[in-house]
Every structure is written in C-alpha cells, then in structure tokens.
Design a protein around this motif. Sequence first.
Motif, PDB file in Angstrom:
ATOM      1  N   LYS A  70       0.845  -1.180   0.057  1.00 19.12           N
ATOM      2  CA  LYS A  70       0.270   0.112  -0.066  1.00 19.12           C
ATOM      3  C   LYS A  70       0.888   1.225  -0.049  1.00 19.12           C
ATOM      4  N   ASP A  72       0.784   3.442  -2.124  1.00 20.85           N
ATOM      5  CA  ASP A  72       0.142   4.427  -2.622  1.00 20.85           C
ATOM      6  C   ASP A  72      -0.615   5.192  -1.473  1.00 20.85           C
ATOM      7  N   SER A  97       2.403  -2.207  -4.308  1.00 16.39           N
ATOM      8  CA  SER A  97       1.173  -1.505  -4.312  1.00 16.39           C
ATOM      9  C   SER A  97       0.408  -2.293  -5.237  1.00 16.39           C
ATOM     10  N   GLY A 124      -6.082  -7.417   6.441  1.00 15.70           N
ATOM     11  CA  GLY A 124      -6.378  -6.020   5.577  1.00 15.70           C
ATOM     12  C   GLY A 124      -5.108  -5.557   4.899  1.00 15.70           C
ATOM     13  N   GLY A 126      -3.174  -6.862   2.659  1.00 15.46           N
ATOM     14  CA  GLY A 126      -3.262  -7.015   1.343  1.00 15.46           C
ATOM     15  C   GLY A 126      -2.538  -8.390   0.864  1.00 15.46           C
ATOM     16  N   SER A 128      -4.151 -11.340   0.482  1.00 12.42           N
ATOM     17  CA  SER A 128      -4.893 -11.718  -0.591  1.00 12.42           C
ATOM     18  C   SER A 128      -4.921 -11.480  -2.047  1.00 12.42           C
ATOM     19  N   GLY A 152      -9.229  -5.580   6.876  1.00 12.28           N
ATOM     20  CA  GLY A 152     -10.168  -6.599   6.053  1.00 12.28           C
ATOM     21  C   GLY A 152     -10.908  -7.355   6.690  1.00 12.28           C
TER      22      GLY A 152
HETATM   23  N1  LIG Z   1      -4.836   1.667  -1.747  1.00 15.27           N
HETATM   24  C1  LIG Z   1      -4.204   0.013  -1.656  1.00 15.27           C
HETATM   25  N2  LIG Z   1      -5.356  -0.853  -1.315  1.00 15.27           N
HETATM   26  C2  LIG Z   1      -4.679  -2.119  -1.172  1.00 15.27           C
HETATM   27  C3  LIG Z   1      -3.585  -2.510  -1.581  1.00 15.27           C
HETATM   28  N3  LIG Z   1      -3.320  -3.896  -1.531  1.00 15.27           N
HETATM   29  C4  LIG Z   1      -4.740  -4.071  -1.178  1.00 15.27           C
HETATM   30  N4  LIG Z   1      -5.605  -3.204  -0.962  1.00 15.27           N
HETATM   31  C5  LIG Z   1      -6.800  -3.237  -0.260  1.00 15.27           C
HETATM   32  O1  LIG Z   1      -6.798  -3.627   1.197  1.00 15.27           O
HETATM   33  C6  LIG Z   1      -8.053  -4.420   1.284  1.00 15.27           C
HETATM   34  C7  LIG Z   1      -7.594  -5.832   2.007  1.00 15.27           C
HETATM   35  O2  LIG Z   1      -6.998  -6.691   1.134  1.00 15.27           O
HETATM   36  P1  LIG Z   1      -6.870  -7.978   1.214  1.00 15.27           P
HETATM   37  O3  LIG Z   1      -5.929  -8.683   0.076  1.00 15.27           O
HETATM   38  O4  LIG Z   1      -8.130  -8.819   1.376  1.00 15.27           O
HETATM   39  O5  LIG Z   1      -5.999  -8.190   2.743  1.00 15.27           O
HETATM   40  P2  LIG Z   1      -5.687  -9.557   3.447  1.00 15.27           P
HETATM   41  O6  LIG Z   1      -4.409  -9.263   4.015  1.00 15.27           O
HETATM   42  O7  LIG Z   1      -5.506 -10.635   2.575  1.00 15.27           O
HETATM   43  O8  LIG Z   1      -6.667  -9.487   4.659  1.00 15.27           O
HETATM   44  P3  LIG Z   1      -7.403 -10.791   5.387  1.00 15.27           P
HETATM   45  O9  LIG Z   1      -7.606 -11.690   4.331  1.00 15.27           O
HETATM   46  O10 LIG Z   1      -8.401 -10.329   6.169  1.00 15.27           O
HETATM   47  O11 LIG Z   1      -6.206 -11.362   6.072  1.00 15.27           O
HETATM   48  C8  LIG Z   1      -8.885  -4.704  -0.129  1.00 15.27           C
HETATM   49  O12 LIG Z   1      -9.897  -3.695  -0.308  1.00 15.27           O
HETATM   50  C9  LIG Z   1      -7.577  -4.519  -0.997  1.00 15.27           C
HETATM   51  O13 LIG Z   1      -8.270  -4.143  -2.329  1.00 15.27           O
HETATM   52  C10 LIG Z   1      -2.620  -1.581  -2.075  1.00 15.27           C
HETATM   53  O14 LIG Z   1      -1.589  -1.551  -2.481  1.00 15.27           O
HETATM   54  N5  LIG Z   1      -3.196  -0.234  -2.052  1.00 15.27           N
END
Ligand SMILES: Nc1nc2c(ncn2[C@@H]2O[C@H](COP(=O)(O)OP(=O)(O)OP(=O)(O)O)[C@@H](O)[C@H]2O)c(=O)[nH]1
Length: 237
Positions: A70, A72, A97, A124, A126, A128, A152
């Motif tokens: 992230k 960005d 990102s 949350g 990122g 996934s 997330g």
């Molecule tokens: N702005 C931004 N948002 C991101 C980025 N990577 C992921 N997101 C957003 O962050 C949110 C959570 O991303 P996930 O990939 O579900 O996160 P996770 O770590 O797998 O979360 P859990 O499944 O709860 O463990 C989603 O809405 C993504 O679209 C990024 O690089 N920049």
Amino acid sequence: QAKICAILPRRSCFSRKSSSNPTKRQIVAANVDTVFLVSGLDRNFSPRRVERYLVAAAESGAEPVIVLNKTDLCDAVGDAVKAIQVITESVPIHTTSSSEPDGLNQLEVYLRHGRTVAFLGSSGVGKSTIINFLLGSNRQETQSVRQRDQRGRHTTAHRELLVRSKGGVIIDTPGMRELQLWDSDRALESAFDDIDVFSQACRFRDCQHQTEPGCAVRQAVSDGQLTTDRLSHYHQL
Ligand SMILES: Nc1nc2c(ncn2[C@@H]2O[C@H](COP(=O)(O)OP(=O)(O)OP(=O)(O)O)[C@@H](O)[C@H]2O)c(=O)[nH]1
Ligand SMILES: [Zn+2]
C-alpha cells in the motif's frame, strides 16, 4: 483415492499452541522456503509488529522477506523503509502497491519451481491481493476494508495450497493467518543477532541485560555501539 508415497523431512515449520492443550504445539505449515512478512503502509504501520513477525520467521526456519504494501497510501515510503532497516540489515525489503505491478513483480523471484512461500501479516494488509497478483487470476476472494478500523474481512475459509502454473507453491491457510508466537526465547536471539553477539561477553550466561553486573550489552549501549531503542525493543519483545 490418495496414497502417501513418502514423507519428506521437515526443513522448516510454523506452529502454534494447540487450543485444546496449550502445552502442545500444532504444526500449521511445514517446509516453507520463503515467508513474506506483509505490512500495510497506511496509518497502522508498525515496525514493532514487523519485529514480531521476524521472530516468528526466525523460529520457523523459513527465509523472511519484508513486504511493505500500500505504498500508494503513504507519503513517506522512504522513512518506512529506513525504520525497517534499523531492525534488520540482512532481510530483503520490498515496497509494493496493488496499483503498481513493478514492485509486485519483484516477488516473483521467490517463486521458482520447487519453492514454497507463505504470508504473515495482519488482516487487511493486502495478502490476498498480492497472492492474486502472483497467481495471475482472482483465485482469492478479497473484500473491501471496513471503513472504521481499516481491517479487511477474513475471506479465506479453508486450508489452501496453491500451485502456480508459472512455478512455486503458495500456502494460504487460516492457521498461518492466525499465527501466534511459540518458542520465543530461542527465536528472540536470532532476530536480534547484534545483541546476541554482545551478549556472548556478558558475565552471566542467563543475563537479561537489565541490571546485572558485567552486562556487555548495556556496555555496548553506553559505548554507542548499540542504540537504546534497539535494546528497549529487545526488552519489549
Ligand atoms: N490502496 C491500496 N489498497 C490495497 C492494496 N493492497 C490491497 N488493498 C486493499 O486492501 C483491502 C484488503 O486486502 P486483502 O488482500 O483482502 O488483505 P488480506 O491481508 O488478505 O486480509 P485478510 O484476508 O483479512 O487477512 C482490499 O480492499 C484491497 O483491495 C494496495 O497496495 N493499495
Ligand atoms: Zn547482559
């Protein structure tokens, strides 16, 4: 019908305390080559948490790679990288990102044929999203971060071992996502190898580097060879 042909020796493993019997450990994942320690560079970024993940990685035997995602959403990516470089000199750091394939593409090198990777990081950050990118398809379902707390939603419901057609295997299981620290004394030392080196010279072998006489670690701090921050991080963990 499945048939077990061979059981490979365990080179690395992640484990946690069993919920039914806290003195027993439960294997969560084994033979992970590289573990990505993922943080989000939004306002929850915590170098301290990265340190904790480094401890978990050190005790697992898997090679850690730090991913600061992230970018960005962060105006001071360079500062974040510096804050991590203070913690570790040897662990690779990647900034990524979801809107910038260049950074994410750098993670490909850890996914050669025959290599297994896994992810650690808060909900949350990122994980996934990164896994989807590496798989080249929307294999994982992601959901929007809840507005209030930036977390997330847990969308991974079952054990998954994802084999990439381009090479490499990704382990993404609920167990990995909920990992707790285990066996931390031994691992603490390897995550703090600089302190480890100084502690060889402590008068007492079980020195806690607090108030003991002849403590070489506190001596190193007063000599300016080690920062006070570094030692207090060690004590906090
Ligand atoms: N702005 C931004 N948002 C991101 C980025 N990577 C992921 N997101 C957003 O962050 C949110 C959570 O991303 P996930 O990939 O579900 O996160 P996770 O770590 O797998 O979360 P859990 O499944 O709860 O463990 C989603 O809405 C993504 O679209 C990024 O690089 N920049
Ligand atoms: Zn000491």
